[in-house]
Enzyme design. Structure first.
Site, PDB file in Angstrom:
ATOM      1  N   SER A 131       9.726  30.279  47.088  1.00 59.42           N
ATOM      2  CA  SER A 131       8.632  31.092  47.618  1.00 59.42           C
ATOM      3  C   SER A 131       8.817  31.370  49.102  1.00 59.42           C
ATOM      4  O   SER A 131       8.454  32.438  49.592  1.00 59.42           O
ATOM      5  CB  SER A 131       7.296  30.381  47.386  1.00 59.42           C
ATOM      6  OG  SER A 131       7.063  30.231  45.998  1.00 59.42           O
ATOM      7  N   CYS A 185       5.140  20.397  46.339  1.00 61.03           N
ATOM      8  CA  CYS A 185       5.232  21.637  45.545  1.00 61.03           C
ATOM      9  C   CYS A 185       6.105  21.460  44.313  1.00 61.03           C
ATOM     10  O   CYS A 185       5.615  21.399  43.209  1.00 61.03           O
ATOM     11  CB  CYS A 185       5.747  22.793  46.401  1.00 61.03           C
ATOM     12  SG  CYS A 185       5.891  24.344  45.477  1.00 61.03           S
ATOM     13  N   HIS A 232       6.161  24.973  53.032  1.00 57.31           N
ATOM     14  CA  HIS A 232       4.908  24.506  52.417  1.00 57.31           C
ATOM     15  C   HIS A 232       5.088  23.248  51.583  1.00 57.31           C
ATOM     16  O   HIS A 232       4.116  22.726  51.035  1.00 57.31           O
ATOM     17  CB  HIS A 232       4.319  25.604  51.531  1.00 57.31           C
ATOM     18  CG  HIS A 232       5.188  25.959  50.373  1.00 57.31           C
ATOM     19  ND1 HIS A 232       6.282  26.769  50.504  1.00 57.31           N
ATOM     20  CD2 HIS A 232       5.120  25.597  49.062  1.00 57.31           C
ATOM     21  CE1 HIS A 232       6.867  26.893  49.328  1.00 57.31           C
ATOM     22  NE2 HIS A 232       6.175  26.203  48.440  1.00 57.31           N
ATOM     23  N   HIS A 275      11.080  34.231  49.313  1.00 53.37           N
ATOM     24  CA  HIS A 275      10.411  35.503  49.029  1.00 53.37           C
ATOM     25  C   HIS A 275       9.816  36.095  50.306  1.00 53.37           C
ATOM     26  O   HIS A 275       9.728  37.309  50.468  1.00 53.37           O
ATOM     27  CB  HIS A 275       9.298  35.305  47.995  1.00 53.37           C
ATOM     28  CG  HIS A 275       9.807  35.114  46.592  1.00 53.37           C
ATOM     29  ND1 HIS A 275      10.951  35.709  46.115  1.00 53.37           N
ATOM     30  CD2 HIS A 275       9.293  34.375  45.553  1.00 53.37           C
ATOM     31  CE1 HIS A 275      11.131  35.366  44.852  1.00 53.37           C
ATOM     32  NE2 HIS A 275      10.145  34.563  44.489  1.00 53.37           N
TER      33      HIS A 275
END
Length: 808
Positions: free
Chosen positions: A477, A603, A496, A480
């Site tokens: 992510s 995550c 994150h 991205h």
């Protein structure tokens, strides 16, 4: 046959949107009296009142024995290519010397029909057939969508899109389940009185509002309804209803509920006189004399095709916009009811006056006017009901809203897992109320490398926590964001998936104190909102995923660089030596936990492990298929093993991953490149009809559709199609880049498959992260196999290169 309804699915046959052999006698929502039986029949006898079943129940197959499915394999055999015959492959109708085909194992538009024993059920001898025929499809489809599929809870809020007969049946089901608020949505206000009579607390029309209807409903319900039902059969309203529950939706009205089989819509008929058949596609039904022969009534065949789901004007049902972080997409034939078990009970409930079927009947017509009944069905007109007469049609009509499209969705995943571990020793004094200067990886522009910059990190404000970051993972992510496929404000400090130590806290913070080891949470948990209080959801309304702002909860940032404000990423921004997060976005963990390992719980591990344990709820002895064996895929494998799966099949084109996958619990691994046929067909053969649970962990449309990422082939939902079509569960774990949509044939879900997904593996973050760390410390699982590289912070761009290359 004594009575039969005219349903929208019958009309699909007439207009050519339902591929079935011709000539044929349609009709599938009926009731009658047994005239004779074949050898070996024990379920009924001549003179019994019965309802024919378009969803048979053999009682012997794997599906019938499964408590969560009703889609008998005798139906599955003819779903994709309806044969128009009974189970023995032949028909019982002839006309003018020519064989006439059956429809959905029933063919109720005739004075006499022949069905298989598994496709008929005996009912109460006192039941009025001209009313209970509705239980053969329409009422059961709607009522069961609330009771059996959605399982509406007492005190909940429901929205019903479309107030035709099936929509009204949904309203009745919601009321019976104890819903406190039932909002009907339809542009035809003539329907409101009847809807309120049956239980709707209020009714609204999208035409009365300037804003999209989903926004209106979210405002009315304080963030989103608990249950929504799409009862129109249009792709725009399917998307609205599926997305409405606390996510997004779109605008429409009235036909086909999510749990619908051949969505009964139209009229009910009692044909005492001529029989009807259809000739050429789009031709009117013509009255002809037919002769029937009787053979043994033992089994059933005949089901409907991929184009019988909606009443769109075009015949193709190929596009649906998938809400990737939305509520479960639960769709089942006959609303999940096992037909032979449930239909007699529903008739008994009707006889006990637990519900009335009169409000669902709008027209009574003689059988000779069957074509007029279809005209009424298509027009959406409603009239008062004359007194019932022997030999009549009762029509249940509806209208649909203008189309409106909305898409939504992003899920945080990564294909490979890298742990970037580094010592942090800032050169500035660390007073709790001073600005801290430290190093951070700043992304100034998309498609550019990160720039290691000196940034200023402001002191935490009220209910905020400043954290000294110790370790952070590099996730897909994050990539991205770099590629521009994740829309977030720039410049930004990404990252994150991390762990660190509390450096200072703002006023009012009670959850942590300086010196505590913590994991920042990209999925916050405020504990106060409607979502946090709901036991089945973890997607707090204060998340920064739906519409990324790049700020903390107060709308401002804590980072500056070269005099310019730098945006936060998902409330975490772990690619900085220090970061500031909201108190609702951090969880205290075991003081002895190794941060360079447990950062993965932030995550990747949790997303994969939870997808098996919390989202799919893998059962002991089941068979699972995992598409993609990167860090998250391996975590799914670990979850499946922990849940007791007997067989775990890993699917990946990189055979270097197989050893590690088997070490973690995979029983076998395969590559799509080793087979000439599509991988979902291979998996169905390997598992005897489909795996129980499948997981798409690659995050690319070609893998959600077919094969794996490098192959770049578009096909038909490999992960979804590989699971058992009656009760299989397919979980979307990996997510494609932002702005991507996926074409879906809704028929893939109508058999009973569940297609779902969740943020953060479905775990409530503040509640679950400490427990997961505790389990790690107790050696219930290891993270070493998930870490492929350890690099100094300065080499963060090299880490991303390794991520993109797939090297291990």
């Amino acid at each position: 046959m004594v009575a039969s309804g005219v349903c929208r699915s019958d009309d699909h046959v007439v207009n050519g949107n339902f591929a079935t052999p011709f000539p044929m006698i349609p009709g599938h929502e009926g009731a009658g009296i047994v005239e004779s039986i074949g050898e070996g029949v024990t379920a009924v006898k001549p003179g019994d009142k019965v309802i024919p079943l378009f969803t048979p129940q053999c009682g012997k197959c794997k599906v019938c024995k499964h408590p969560g499915s009703n889609f008998c394999v005798k139906t599955l055999a003819s779903l994709s290519m309806p044969r128009g015959t009974l189970q023995d492959g032949t028909t019982r109708f002839t006309c003018k010397g020519k064989s006439i085909n059956h429809f959905l194992s029933t063919s109720t538009f005739t004075q006499y029909t022949v069905v298989d024993e598994i496709s008929v059920v005996k009912i109460d001898a006192a039941a009025p057939l001209e009313k209970v025929c509705l239980i053969g499809c329409g009422f059961t489809t709607g009522y069961g969508s609330a009771i059996q599929v959605a399982k509406v809870t007492p005190g909940s809020t429901c929205a019903v899109f479309g107030l035709g007969a099936v929509g009204l049946s949904v309203v009745m089901g919601c009321k019976a389940a104890g819903a406190a608020r039932i909002i009907g949505v339809d542009i035809n206000k003539d329907k409101y009185a009847k809807a309120k009579q049956l239980g709707a607390t209020e009714c609204i029309s999208p035409e009365d509002f300037k804003k999209p209807i989903h926004e209106v409903l979210k405002e009315m319900s304080g963030g989103g309804v608990d249950f929504s039902f799409e009862v129109i059969g249009r792709l725009d309203t399917m998307h609205t209803a599926q997305c409405l529950a606390h996510i997004l939706s779109a605008k429409s009205t009235d036909r086909k509920p999510q749990g619908a089989a051949p969505q009964p819509r139209g009229t009910q008929a009692v044909p005492p006189h001529p029989d009807a058949r259809t000739g050429d596609v789009r031709a009117h039904l013509k009255h002809v004399h037919v002769t029937t022969t009787t053979k043994s009534l033992t089994t059933a065949r005949g089901y409907w095709s991929t184009q019988s789901l909606t009443d769109l004007s075009n015949s193709s049902l190929r596009t649906i916009l998938l809400p990737l972080a939305a509520p479960n997409n639960d769709v089942m034939f006959f609303s999940g009811f096992k037909s032979k078990d449930s239909v007699p009970k529903l008739v008994t409930d009707f006889m006990a006056k637990k519900f009335s079927l009169d409000p669902l009947i709008t027209h009574v017509l003689p059988f000779e006017k069957i074509n007029e009944a279809f005209d009424l069905l298509r027009s959406g007109k409603r009239h008062l009901l004359p007194s019932p007469l022997q030999g009549h049609l009762k029509s249940r009509l509806d209208r649909s809203l203008p189309p409106r499209k909305v898409w939504w969705g992003i899920l945080l995943i990564s294909r490979y897992r890298f742990c970037v571990s580094r010592p942090i020793d800032p050169m500035i004094a660390q007073c709790s109320f001073q600005v801290i200067k430290c190093k951070a990886a700043v992304l100034w522009e998309i498609k550019k490398p990160f720039s290691i910059e000196e940034v200023e990190v402001a002191a935490p404000k009220a209910h905020e926590v400043r954290i000294k970051m110790v370790a952070s993972g590099v996730c897909r992510s994050d990539d991205h964001v770099v590629s521009g496929n994740f829309a977030t404000p720039l410049p930004v400090i990404a990252g994150h998936e991390a762990a660190g130590i509390v450096e200072s806290i703002g006023e009012g913070v009670t959850a942590v104190k300086p010196g505590d080891k913590v994991i920042p949470l990209f999925t916050p948990q405020c504990g106060k909102c409607k979502v946090c209080k709901h036991p089945g959801s973890n997607f707090c309304v204060k998340n920064d995923l739906s519409m990324p702002r790049g700020t903390l909860q107060d709308g401002t940032t804590r980072f500056t660089c070269k005099g310019k404000s730098i945006n936060h990423f998902l409330s975490t921004s772990s690619f900085s030596q220090y970061t500031v997060v909201d108190e609702i976005s951090v969880a205290k963990i075991d003081a002895a936990a190794p941060l360079e390992k447990v950062c993965l719980i932030g995550c990747g591990f949790t997303t994969g492990y939870g997808s098996a344990i919390e989202v799919a709820k893998v059962t002991p002895g089941s068979t699972c298929a995992v598409f993609g064996l990167g860090g998250v895929g391996l975590s799914v494998v670990m979850g499946c093993k922990a849940a007791g799966a007997a067989r775990i099949i890993g699917v990946d084109i990189n055979k270097d991953k197989y050893a590690k996958a088997k070490q973690l619990g995979a029983t076998e691994c395969i590559s799509p490149e080793d087979f000439k046929k599509p991988i979902h067909e291979v998996l169905k053969e390997m598992s005897g009809g489909g795996v129980d649970f499948s997981f798409e962990v690659v995050g690319r449309l070609d893998t959600m559709t077919e094969k794996l990422s490098i192959l770049e082939k578009e096909s038909t939902l490999a992960a979804l199609e590989s699971c058992q079509e009656a009760y299989g569960v397919s979980v979307i774990v990996g997510v494609p880049p932002d702005s991507k949509t996926l074409s879906l044939n809704p028929m893939l879900l109508l058999g009973g498959r569940t297609w779902t997904g969740a943020i953060f593996g479905g775990f409530k973050s503040k509640d679950s992260v400490p427990k997961l760390v505790t389990d790690f410390m107790a050696k219930k699982y290891s993270f070493d196999p998930l870490i492929t590289h350890v690099l100094p912070f300065e080499k963060i761009n090299e880490a991303f290169d390794l991520l993109r290359s797939g090297k291990r």
